[in-house]
Design a protein around this motif. Structure first.
Motif, short mmCIF file in Angstrom:
data_model
loop_
_atom_site.label_atom_id
_atom_site.label_comp_id
_atom_site.label_asym_id
_atom_site.label_seq_id
_atom_site.Cartn_x
_atom_site.Cartn_y
_atom_site.Cartn_z
N ILE A 82 -61.85 -43.23 -32.32
CA ILE A 82 -60.71 -43.02 -31.40
C ILE A 82 -60.99 -42.09 -30.40
CG2 ILE A 82 -58.18 -42.41 -31.27
CD1 ILE A 82 -57.83 -43.36 -34.01
N ASP A 83 -60.62 -42.44 -29.33
CA ASP A 83 -60.77 -41.71 -27.86
C ASP A 83 -59.76 -40.67 -27.86
OD1 ASP A 83 -61.26 -40.25 -25.67
OD2 ASP A 83 -61.79 -42.29 -24.30
N ALA A 84 -60.08 -39.32 -28.18
CA ALA A 84 -59.17 -38.31 -28.19
C ALA A 84 -58.27 -38.24 -26.83
CB ALA A 84 -59.76 -36.85 -28.83
N SER A 85 -58.76 -38.30 -25.88
CA SER A 85 -58.34 -38.01 -24.71
C SER A 85 -57.40 -39.35 -24.26
CB SER A 85 -59.39 -38.06 -23.60
OG SER A 85 -59.94 -39.15 -23.32
N SER A 86 -57.20 -40.29 -25.19
CA SER A 86 -56.51 -41.48 -24.88
C SER A 86 -55.05 -41.42 -25.19
CB SER A 86 -56.96 -42.63 -25.28
OG SER A 86 -56.93 -42.69 -26.52
N LEU A 87 -54.63 -40.17 -25.86
CA LEU A 87 -53.58 -40.18 -26.66
C LEU A 87 -52.28 -39.91 -25.62
CD1 LEU A 87 -52.11 -39.50 -29.16
CD2 LEU A 87 -52.03 -37.03 -28.88
N ASN A 88 -51.27 -40.64 -25.76
CA ASN A 88 -50.09 -40.78 -24.86
C ASN A 88 -49.07 -40.17 -25.30
OD1 ASN A 88 -48.99 -41.35 -22.41
ND2 ASN A 88 -48.18 -43.34 -23.11
N LEU A 89 -48.40 -39.00 -25.03
CA LEU A 89 -47.05 -38.19 -25.51
C LEU A 89 -46.02 -38.83 -24.72
CD1 LEU A 89 -48.92 -34.78 -25.50
CD2 LEU A 89 -48.55 -36.48 -27.38
N PRO A 90 -44.76 -38.54 -25.52
CA PRO A 90 -43.57 -39.04 -24.75
C PRO A 90 -43.35 -38.25 -23.60
CG PRO A 90 -43.26 -38.73 -27.23
CD PRO A 90 -44.75 -38.57 -27.00
N ALA A 91 -43.83 -37.11 -23.40
CA ALA A 91 -44.05 -36.47 -22.04
C ALA A 91 -45.21 -36.20 -21.60
CB ALA A 91 -43.41 -35.05 -22.34
N PRO A 92 -45.58 -37.27 -20.95
CA PRO A 92 -47.01 -37.33 -20.35
C PRO A 92 -47.49 -36.21 -19.48
CG PRO A 92 -45.68 -39.52 -19.65
CD PRO A 92 -44.85 -38.35 -20.26
N GLU A 93 -46.70 -35.50 -19.02
CA GLU A 93 -47.01 -34.27 -18.48
C GLU A 93 -47.90 -33.38 -19.17
OE1 GLU A 93 -42.77 -33.55 -19.22
OE2 GLU A 93 -43.89 -34.93 -18.79
#
Length: 200
Positions: A82-93
């Motif tokens: 899994i690419d750690a940097s690809s995590l997408n949070l509810p608050a993208p900022e």
């Protein structure tokens, strides 16, 4: 003190990376049929609690190699990255924030991985999977139930795995406070594959 809301999501998300779970290319030994992951239908998600409120986050990039033998499931094997940097949070900022050293330290540990060590049938359509989960450079033995569903030429692999983020040093320093962000993170995955024509 930094806003705990979004960064915490990612920290737990990285833990998830187990699991599991999940994928890019699959192949099967039984019936000599090839399986290919349908990335448009597959997903790897983590759910963590912030102030006791469940927060979901999703990894957009993952790949896996699964050697699944339906005739002899115990001989099956799987590996996932899994690419750690690809995590997408509810608050993208906050996506960039969780890549920092206190959380995933993605610069030094860009990938989370899972490699199976054993599988056994628990009941019809279900396997108990054991293996090694590596996150932020730390490897821990884990196990989880795997549900296998077949519909026509499609085979899906579903599961959920609870892990402890602090066991992988996700959320260091002030972020170790579990009253704000819970220690437990649940990794949920659904890998959908399509069967190609048999190899001769």
């Amino acid at each position: 003190m930094k806003n705990l809301t979004t960064p915490t999501l990612k920290s737990i998300a990285k833990l998830s990376a187990p699991l599991w779970l999940t994928l890019g290319i699959l192949s099967t030994n039984s019936y000599a049929a090839n399986l290919v992951v349908d990335t448009s239908k597959s997903s790897v998600q983590i759910i963590f609690k912030q102030m006791n409120v469940p927060v979901p986050a999703q990894f957009k990039k993952f790949n896996a190699n699964i050697d699944y033998n339906s005739a002899k499931p115990e001989s099956s094997k799987a590996s996932v990255e899994i690419d750690a940097s690809s995590l997408n949070l509810p608050a993208p900022e906050y996506n960039a924030e969780v890549l920092k050293k206190e959380w995933f330290n993605a610069a030094q540990f860009p990938k989370a991985s899972f490699v199976s060590t054993a599988m056994k049938v628990s009941s019809a359509g279900k396997l108990d999977v054991s293996g090694n989960l590596t996150i932020k450079g730390k490897t821990i033995a884990i196990s989880f139930p795997l549900l296998i569903k077949t519909a026509g030429k499609s085979i899906s692999f579903e599961g959920s795995l609870p892990i402890k983020r602090l066991a992988f040093n996700i959320g260091e320093g002030e972020w170790k406070d579990t009253s704000m962000i819970a220690d437990e993170v649940v990794i949920k995955f659904n890998v959908v594959t399509n069967q190609q024509s048999p190899q001769l």
